[in-house]
Write a protein that holds these residues in place. Structure first.
Motif, PDB file in Angstrom:
ATOM      1  N   ASP A 150      45.271  52.748 -55.605  1.00  0.00           N
ATOM      2  CA  ASP A 150      44.166  53.297 -54.829  1.00  0.00           C
ATOM      3  C   ASP A 150      43.596  52.295 -53.820  1.00  0.00           C
ATOM      4  O   ASP A 150      43.867  51.106 -53.884  1.00  0.00           O
ATOM      5  CB  ASP A 150      43.054  53.750 -55.775  1.00  0.00           C
ATOM      6  N   GLY A 151      42.791  52.796 -52.939  1.00  0.00           N
ATOM      7  CA  GLY A 151      42.060  51.942 -52.010  1.00  0.00           C
ATOM      8  C   GLY A 151      42.842  51.597 -50.754  1.00  0.00           C
ATOM      9  O   GLY A 151      44.020  51.937 -50.603  1.00  0.00           O
ATOM     10  N   LYS A 152      42.182  50.884 -49.858  1.00  0.00           N
ATOM     11  CA  LYS A 152      42.771  50.605 -48.546  1.00  0.00           C
ATOM     12  C   LYS A 152      43.945  49.636 -48.603  1.00  0.00           C
ATOM     13  O   LYS A 152      44.721  49.540 -47.646  1.00  0.00           O
ATOM     14  CB  LYS A 152      41.705  50.069 -47.592  1.00  0.00           C
ATOM     15  N   GLU A 153      44.101  48.912 -49.721  1.00  0.00           N
ATOM     16  CA  GLU A 153      45.243  48.001 -49.877  1.00  0.00           C
ATOM     17  C   GLU A 153      46.201  48.476 -50.963  1.00  0.00           C
ATOM     18  O   GLU A 153      47.074  47.736 -51.403  1.00  0.00           O
ATOM     19  CB  GLU A 153      44.755  46.582 -50.202  1.00  0.00           C
ATOM     20  N   GLY A 154      46.035  49.736 -51.403  1.00  0.00           N
ATOM     21  CA  GLY A 154      46.862  50.268 -52.483  1.00  0.00           C
ATOM     22  C   GLY A 154      48.183  50.846 -51.995  1.00  0.00           C
ATOM     23  O   GLY A 154      48.460  50.924 -50.795  1.00  0.00           O
ATOM     24  N   ILE A 155      48.990  51.266 -52.952  1.00  0.00           N
ATOM     25  CA  ILE A 155      50.316  51.806 -52.640  1.00  0.00           C
ATOM     26  C   ILE A 155      50.231  52.965 -51.656  1.00  0.00           C
ATOM     27  O   ILE A 155      50.963  53.023 -50.648  1.00  0.00           O
ATOM     28  CB  ILE A 155      51.009  52.288 -53.931  1.00  0.00           C
ATOM     29  N   PHE A 156      49.326  53.912 -51.907  1.00  0.00           N
ATOM     30  CA  PHE A 156      49.302  55.124 -51.099  1.00  0.00           C
ATOM     31  C   PHE A 156      48.822  54.859 -49.676  1.00  0.00           C
ATOM     32  O   PHE A 156      49.123  55.636 -48.765  1.00  0.00           O
ATOM     33  CB  PHE A 156      48.447  56.189 -51.775  1.00  0.00           C
ATOM     34  N   ALA A 157      48.114  53.754 -49.466  1.00  0.00           N
ATOM     35  CA  ALA A 157      47.695  53.397 -48.106  1.00  0.00           C
ATOM     36  C   ALA A 157      48.881  52.988 -47.240  1.00  0.00           C
ATOM     37  O   ALA A 157      48.816  53.075 -46.011  1.00  0.00           O
ATOM     38  CB  ALA A 157      46.673  52.265 -48.156  1.00  0.00           C
ATOM     39  N   GLY A 158      49.982  52.551 -47.889  1.00  0.00           N
ATOM     40  CA  GLY A 158      51.152  52.123 -47.131  1.00  0.00           C
ATOM     41  C   GLY A 158      52.366  53.004 -47.284  1.00  0.00           C
ATOM     42  O   GLY A 158      53.356  52.831 -46.558  1.00  0.00           O
ATOM     43  N   ALA A 159      52.321  53.949 -48.218  1.00  0.00           N
ATOM     44  CA  ALA A 159      53.491  54.779 -48.495  1.00  0.00           C
ATOM     45  C   ALA A 159      53.705  55.830 -47.417  1.00  0.00           C
ATOM     46  O   ALA A 159      52.749  56.369 -46.850  1.00  0.00           O
ATOM     47  CB  ALA A 159      53.342  55.453 -49.859  1.00  0.00           C
ATOM     48  N   ARG A 160      54.954  56.132 -47.150  1.00  0.00           N
ATOM     49  CA  ARG A 160      55.309  57.156 -46.174  1.00  0.00           C
ATOM     50  C   ARG A 160      55.529  58.493 -46.877  1.00  0.00           C
ATOM     51  O   ARG A 160      55.941  58.524 -48.045  1.00  0.00           O
ATOM     52  CB  ARG A 160      56.581  56.745 -45.422  1.00  0.00           C
ATOM     53  N   PRO A 161      55.302  59.597 -46.204  1.00  0.00           N
ATOM     54  CA  PRO A 161      55.561  60.903 -46.809  1.00  0.00           C
ATOM     55  C   PRO A 161      56.998  61.006 -47.301  1.00  0.00           C
ATOM     56  O   PRO A 161      57.936  60.583 -46.627  1.00  0.00           O
ATOM     57  CB  PRO A 161      55.294  61.885 -45.655  1.00  0.00           C
ATOM     58  N   GLY A 162      57.150  61.551 -48.509  1.00  0.00           N
ATOM     59  CA  GLY A 162      58.464  61.716 -49.103  1.00  0.00           C
ATOM     60  C   GLY A 162      58.954  60.529 -49.907  1.00  0.00           C
ATOM     61  O   GLY A 162      59.999  60.613 -50.564  1.00  0.00           O
ATOM     62  N   LEU A 219      57.549  37.746 -51.934  1.00  0.00           N
ATOM     63  CA  LEU A 219      56.255  38.253 -52.379  1.00  0.00           C
ATOM     64  C   LEU A 219      55.399  38.619 -51.178  1.00  0.00           C
ATOM     65  O   LEU A 219      55.347  37.888 -50.192  1.00  0.00           O
ATOM     66  CB  LEU A 219      55.530  37.198 -53.224  1.00  0.00           C
ATOM     67  N   LEU A 220      54.733  39.761 -51.283  1.00  0.00           N
ATOM     68  CA  LEU A 220      53.838  40.235 -50.236  1.00  0.00           C
ATOM     69  C   LEU A 220      52.409  40.294 -50.775  1.00  0.00           C
ATOM     70  O   LEU A 220      52.204  40.369 -51.990  1.00  0.00           O
ATOM     71  CB  LEU A 220      54.299  41.596 -49.740  1.00  0.00           C
ATOM     72  N   PRO A 221      51.402  40.270 -49.893  1.00  0.00           N
ATOM     73  CA  PRO A 221      50.021  40.059 -50.353  1.00  0.00           C
ATOM     74  C   PRO A 221      49.328  41.250 -50.984  1.00  0.00           C
ATOM     75  O   PRO A 221      48.336  41.078 -51.690  1.00  0.00           O
ATOM     76  CB  PRO A 221      49.295  39.632 -49.069  1.00  0.00           C
ATOM     77  N   THR A 222      49.812  42.468 -50.742  1.00  0.00           N
ATOM     78  CA  THR A 222      49.141  43.660 -51.266  1.00  0.00           C
ATOM     79  C   THR A 222      50.160  44.740 -51.619  1.00  0.00           C
ATOM     80  O   THR A 222      51.277  44.756 -51.079  1.00  0.00           O
ATOM     81  CB  THR A 222      48.171  44.262 -50.234  1.00  0.00           C
ATOM     82  N   PRO A 223      49.779  45.674 -52.501  1.00  0.00           N
ATOM     83  CA  PRO A 223      50.654  46.837 -52.730  1.00  0.00           C
ATOM     84  C   PRO A 223      50.919  47.625 -51.449  1.00  0.00           C
ATOM     85  O   PRO A 223      52.029  48.136 -51.252  1.00  0.00           O
ATOM     86  CB  PRO A 223      49.875  47.664 -53.752  1.00  0.00           C
ATOM     87  N   LYS A 224      49.921  47.706 -50.588  1.00  0.00           N
ATOM     88  CA  LYS A 224      50.110  48.406 -49.313  1.00  0.00           C
ATOM     89  C   LYS A 224      51.239  47.773 -48.510  1.00  0.00           C
ATOM     90  O   LYS A 224      52.105  48.475 -47.964  1.00  0.00           O
ATOM     91  CB  LYS A 224      48.815  48.385 -48.509  1.00  0.00           C
ATOM     92  N   ALA A 225      51.236  46.448 -48.432  1.00  0.00           N
ATOM     93  CA  ALA A 225      52.265  45.749 -47.660  1.00  0.00           C
ATOM     94  C   ALA A 225      53.655  46.004 -48.237  1.00  0.00           C
ATOM     95  O   ALA A 225      54.628  46.156 -47.490  1.00  0.00           O
ATOM     96  CB  ALA A 225      51.967  44.249 -47.624  1.00  0.00           C
ATOM     97  N   VAL A 226      53.749  46.053 -49.572  1.00  0.00           N
ATOM     98  CA  VAL A 226      55.030  46.351 -50.209  1.00  0.00           C
ATOM     99  C   VAL A 226      55.473  47.768 -49.852  1.00  0.00           C
ATOM    100  O   VAL A 226      56.631  48.006 -49.480  1.00  0.00           O
ATOM    101  CB  VAL A 226      54.943  46.177 -51.736  1.00  0.00           C
ATOM    102  N   ALA A 227      54.561  48.717 -49.949  1.00  0.00           N
ATOM    103  CA  ALA A 227      54.904  50.111 -49.659  1.00  0.00           C
ATOM    104  C   ALA A 227      55.339  50.288 -48.203  1.00  0.00           C
ATOM    105  O   ALA A 227      56.224  51.100 -47.913  1.00  0.00           O
ATOM    106  CB  ALA A 227      53.717  51.016 -49.974  1.00  0.00           C
ATOM    107  N   GLU A 228      54.742  49.533 -47.301  1.00  0.00           N
ATOM    108  CA  GLU A 228      55.103  49.646 -45.886  1.00  0.00           C
ATOM    109  C   GLU A 228      56.528  49.178 -45.612  1.00  0.00           C
ATOM    110  O   GLU A 228      57.186  49.667 -44.698  1.00  0.00           O
ATOM    111  CB  GLU A 228      54.117  48.837 -45.039  1.00  0.00           C
ATOM    112  N   GLN A 229      57.029  48.228 -46.402  1.00  0.00           N
ATOM    113  CA  GLN A 229      58.356  47.657 -46.154  1.00  0.00           C
ATOM    114  C   GLN A 229      59.452  48.236 -47.060  1.00  0.00           C
ATOM    115  O   GLN A 229      60.636  48.072 -46.766  1.00  0.00           O
ATOM    116  CB  GLN A 229      58.320  46.139 -46.328  1.00  0.00           C
TER     117      GLN A 229
END
Length: 299
Positions: free
Chosen positions: A81-93, A52-62
């Motif tokens: 949305d937001g600074k801890e959301g999926i799109f804040a950590g997602a990579r293009p593509g 488990l990771l603390p934010t959607p952003k952290a999940v998207a980054e890994q």
């Protein structure tokens, strides 16, 4: 469950929301060779094999691919949305598969946000409850570009028995509302039939046993009748979620001018059942109706 090889470009799958359905999907994906990580708002899960990771952003980054499985529009917006959301950590593509049952408007908003971040988004809600998720026999109803559906296919095949590419973005969401509307409206009709039979003096077990045999009742609704006969409603599909889905369908139907009086009545019945049976299976509607006529049976 599909036997497709692991997509070599996707090794780690990140879940946003990891409830009853997602845990079962995760287990089948792990069997297929994927690593699973997840974000859960409560920070707790019954799956001790998942990090488990603390934010959607952290999940998207890994993660190499994201599967979103949240209960409603608001939860989807908070996750994305937001600074801890999926799109804040997602990579293009990156691919994001939204398996949540949400409104067409929420699906459109997620897809538009994906375009802004150069992230590929598919609406991919599933048809099936926890038994189908356990066996990897869900039916995935997918909306989006053909190339993106093809890229996601190895992952989808690991959790499903069939993949329906319903059309462009939003088509999967709309098809899911059709499916769940039929489920909810049919349950209401089955419930009314049971109530007539009981009020007319039919033996209770004879009635339930007969309905378990006839072809006009689907296997899905036969499971609900068996639960009602036993008077126990473990939440394969909680009433709160079915009631929410029926509300989404009625709103969406009004927007396009669809005539759905039967589904509107079922939505009202499930909304009433939701007052006392929110966390029970939606088949509890049968039990609630039966309970309402018990005094008449005794008179």
């Amino acid at each position: 469950m599909g036997n497709a090889a692991v997509n070599t470009s996707v090794r780690t799958i990140g879940f946003i929301g990891y409830g009853a359905m997602a845990i079962r999907m995760g287990a089948n994906l792990r069997k297929a060779g994927y690593r699973i990580i997840a974000f859960v708002p409560s920070g707790k899960t019954d799956d001790d094999q998942t990090t488990l990771l603390p934010t959607p952003k952290a999940v998207a980054e890994q993660a190499d691919l994201i599967i979103v499985c949240v209960p409603n529009d608001a939860a989807l917006a908070r996750s994305a949305d937001g600074k801890e959301g999926i799109f804040a950590g997602a990579r293009p593509g990156m691919l994001v598969l939204n398996t949540s049952t949400v409104s067409p408007e929420a699906t459109d908003a997620l897809q538009k946000a994906g375009k802004e971040y150069d992230v590929r988004v598919l609406d991919a809600p599933m048809s099936g409850s926890t038994p189908e998720a356990e066996k990897g026999e869900l039916v995935m109803l997918v909306g989006g570009e053909t190339a993106d559906v093809d890229a996601a296919r190895p992952v989808l095949e690991a959790i499903s028995k069939a993949i329906v590419h319903a059309g462009p973005s939003g088509a999967g969401t709309k098809l899911k509302l059709v499916v769940n509307g039929i489920m909810g409206a049919t349950l209401n009709i089955v419930s009314e039939g049971v109530i007539y039979g009981l009020c007319a003096g039919l033996d209770r077990d004879t009635l339930y046993d007969a309905l378990a045999q006839v072809a006009v009742i689907s296997p899905h609704h036969k499971r609900k009748l068996l639960a009602a006969q036993k008077g126990a409603f473990p939440p394969q599909f909680p009433t709160r979620l079915m009631s929410k889905d029926m509300g989404l369908l009625i709103d969406a139907g009004r927007d396009v001018g669809a005539f759905m009086p039967g589904m509107a009545v079922a939505a009202q019945a499930l909304a009433l059942a939701n007052r006392r049976h929110a966390d029970d299976d939606y088949g509890s509607l049968i039990g609630a109706m039966e309970h309402s006529i018990v005094p008449h049976q005794d008179s």
